[in-house]
Design a protein around this motif. Structure first.
Motif, PDB file in Angstrom:
ATOM      1  N   ASP A   1       0.801  -1.142   0.009  1.00 22.69           N
ATOM      2  CA  ASP A   1       0.027   0.048  -0.034  1.00 22.69           C
ATOM      3  C   ASP A   1       0.872   1.265  -0.038  1.00 22.69           C
ATOM      4  O   ASP A   1       0.601   2.304  -0.520  1.00 22.69           O
ATOM      5  N   GLU A   2       2.022   1.129   0.720  1.00 24.88           N
ATOM      6  CA  GLU A   2       2.924   2.276   0.844  1.00 24.88           C
ATOM      7  C   GLU A   2       3.618   2.605  -0.742  1.00 24.88           C
ATOM      8  O   GLU A   2       3.653   3.756  -1.014  1.00 24.88           O
ATOM      9  N   LEU A   3       3.913   1.636  -1.177  1.00 21.82           N
ATOM     10  CA  LEU A   3       4.333   1.854  -2.757  1.00 21.82           C
ATOM     11  C   LEU A   3       3.604   2.343  -3.761  1.00 21.82           C
ATOM     12  O   LEU A   3       3.797   3.198  -4.431  1.00 21.82           O
ATOM     13  N   ARG A   4       2.197   1.842  -3.572  1.00 23.19           N
ATOM     14  CA  ARG A   4       0.971   2.468  -4.366  1.00 23.19           C
ATOM     15  C   ARG A   4       0.883   3.934  -3.943  1.00 23.19           C
ATOM     16  O   ARG A   4       0.825   4.892  -5.035  1.00 23.19           O
ATOM     17  N   ALA A   5       1.027   4.296  -2.710  1.00 22.39           N
ATOM     18  CA  ALA A   5       0.801   5.789  -2.320  1.00 22.39           C
ATOM     19  C   ALA A   5       1.807   6.408  -2.878  1.00 22.39           C
ATOM     20  O   ALA A   5       1.546   7.618  -3.296  1.00 22.39           O
ATOM     21  N   GLU A   6       3.348   5.879  -2.910  1.00 21.77           N
ATOM     22  CA  GLU A   6       4.136   6.798  -3.293  1.00 21.77           C
ATOM     23  C   GLU A   6       4.052   7.000  -4.721  1.00 21.77           C
ATOM     24  O   GLU A   6       4.249   8.168  -5.282  1.00 21.77           O
ATOM     25  N   PHE A   7       3.569   6.166  -5.586  1.00 21.49           N
ATOM     26  CA  PHE A   7       3.404   6.409  -7.007  1.00 21.49           C
ATOM     27  C   PHE A   7       2.142   7.518  -7.240  1.00 21.49           C
ATOM     28  O   PHE A   7       2.672   8.240  -8.031  1.00 21.49           O
TER      29      PHE A   7
ATOM     30  N   ARG B   1      22.737   7.598  -7.930  1.00 23.43           N
ATOM     31  CA  ARG B   1      23.820   6.461  -7.100  1.00 23.43           C
ATOM     32  C   ARG B   1      23.404   6.052  -5.907  1.00 23.43           C
ATOM     33  O   ARG B   1      22.608   6.647  -4.998  1.00 23.43           O
ATOM     34  N   LEU B   2      23.168   4.746  -5.908  1.00 26.15           N
ATOM     35  CA  LEU B   2      22.393   4.022  -5.099  1.00 26.15           C
ATOM     36  C   LEU B   2      23.302   2.886  -4.470  1.00 26.15           C
ATOM     37  O   LEU B   2      23.938   2.030  -5.203  1.00 26.15           O
ATOM     38  N   ALA B   3      23.420   2.913  -3.090  1.00 27.37           N
ATOM     39  CA  ALA B   3      24.009   1.981  -2.276  1.00 27.37           C
ATOM     40  C   ALA B   3      23.163   0.719  -2.267  1.00 27.37           C
ATOM     41  O   ALA B   3      22.024   0.470  -2.764  1.00 27.37           O
ATOM     42  N   PRO B   4      23.686  -0.746  -2.137  1.00 26.57           N
ATOM     43  CA  PRO B   4      22.799  -1.747  -1.927  1.00 26.57           C
ATOM     44  C   PRO B   4      21.630  -1.482  -1.011  1.00 26.57           C
ATOM     45  O   PRO B   4      22.033  -1.157   0.175  1.00 26.57           O
ATOM     46  N   GLY B   5      20.515  -1.930  -1.637  1.00 24.84           N
ATOM     47  CA  GLY B   5      19.306  -1.927  -0.882  1.00 24.84           C
ATOM     48  C   GLY B   5      18.689  -0.434  -0.897  1.00 24.84           C
ATOM     49  O   GLY B   5      17.508  -0.279  -0.533  1.00 24.84           O
ATOM     50  N   GLU B   6      19.475   0.690  -1.438  1.00 20.32           N
ATOM     51  CA  GLU B   6      18.708   1.708  -1.558  1.00 20.32           C
ATOM     52  C   GLU B   6      17.926   1.955  -2.833  1.00 20.32           C
ATOM     53  O   GLU B   6      18.348   1.303  -3.562  1.00 20.32           O
ATOM     54  N   ARG B   7      16.828   2.837  -2.659  1.00 22.21           N
ATOM     55  CA  ARG B   7      16.084   2.959  -3.815  1.00 22.21           C
ATOM     56  C   ARG B   7      15.862   4.471  -4.152  1.00 22.21           C
ATOM     57  O   ARG B   7      15.902   5.069  -3.250  1.00 22.21           O
ATOM     58  N   TRP B   8      15.464   4.898  -5.230  1.00 25.47           N
ATOM     59  CA  TRP B   8      15.040   6.228  -5.659  1.00 25.47           C
ATOM     60  C   TRP B   8      13.561   6.148  -5.853  1.00 25.47           C
ATOM     61  O   TRP B   8      13.022   5.252  -6.719  1.00 25.47           O
ATOM     62  N   HIS B   9      12.791   6.844  -5.422  1.00 28.61           N
ATOM     63  CA  HIS B   9      11.498   7.038  -5.501  1.00 28.61           C
ATOM     64  C   HIS B   9      10.866   7.196  -6.720  1.00 28.61           C
ATOM     65  O   HIS B   9      11.557   7.428  -7.768  1.00 28.61           O
ATOM     66  N   ALA B  10       9.665   7.130  -6.967  1.00 29.81           N
ATOM     67  CA  ALA B  10       8.906   6.957  -8.107  1.00 29.81           C
ATOM     68  C   ALA B  10       9.141   8.569  -8.662  1.00 29.81           C
ATOM     69  O   ALA B  10       9.151   9.353  -8.254  1.00 29.81           O
ATOM     70  N   HIS B  11       9.257   8.362  -9.986  1.00 32.96           N
ATOM     71  CA  HIS B  11       9.369   9.652 -10.758  1.00 32.96           C
ATOM     72  C   HIS B  11       9.120   9.514 -12.101  1.00 32.96           C
ATOM     73  O   HIS B  11       8.909   8.529 -12.572  1.00 32.96           O
TER      74      HIS B  11
END
Length: 145
Positions: free
Chosen positions: A26-32, A58-68
């Protein structure tokens, strides 16, 4: 835009690992929803002039960049090898492996866009350079200054 059919013509990379929003929280859908018009297509804007915007992700292991949202013609180049997981607004999830120097180009006709996120699911840092062409068929989205 009323159809996602143009997505089949884009050079979307990777292996399809999910469809129909399978595994999306639900959090991912809300982020989108919250980032549906977010033009921050990278984690750092390196340069901008009247023709292009140059971004770094630039992303470290496990890091993500939000929906864009991508609306401009652009290309990305993987600076190093790595692996990502990407969720796309059409409800698909893909795992993508990159080689250093790999480059993909995207073109968007008026009204077309790509809304997605990216997460580093590999063991090492994942770095991309993305170049957006400001003279595309769509107007540039605003970015934070």
């Amino acid at each position: 835009m009323t159809s996602n059919s143009f997505l089949s013509d884009l050079p979307l990379a990777g292996t399809l690992v999910g469809e129909n929003f399978d595994g999306w929280s639900d959090e991912l859908r809300a982020e989108f929803d919250a980032h549906a018009f977010d033009g921050e297509v990278g984690s750092k804007l390196l340069s901008e002039n009247d023709r292009v915007r140059v971004w770094e992700i630039r992303l470290a292991p496990g890091e993500r960049w939000h929906a864009h949202r991508h609306v401009l013609d652009y290309f990305w180049t993987a600076v190093n090898a790595g692996t990502s997981r990407q969720h796309t607004f059409d409800g698909t999830t893909r795992d993508v492996s990159y080689s250093a120097g790999e480059t993909r180009h995207f073109h968007f006709a008026a009204g077309e866009y790509l809304l997605h996120d990216i997460e580093n699911v590999g063991d090492g840092e994942l770095v991309f350079t993305t170049v957006e062409h400001l003279d595309s068929d769509n107007a540039p989205l605003a970015v934070a200054s």
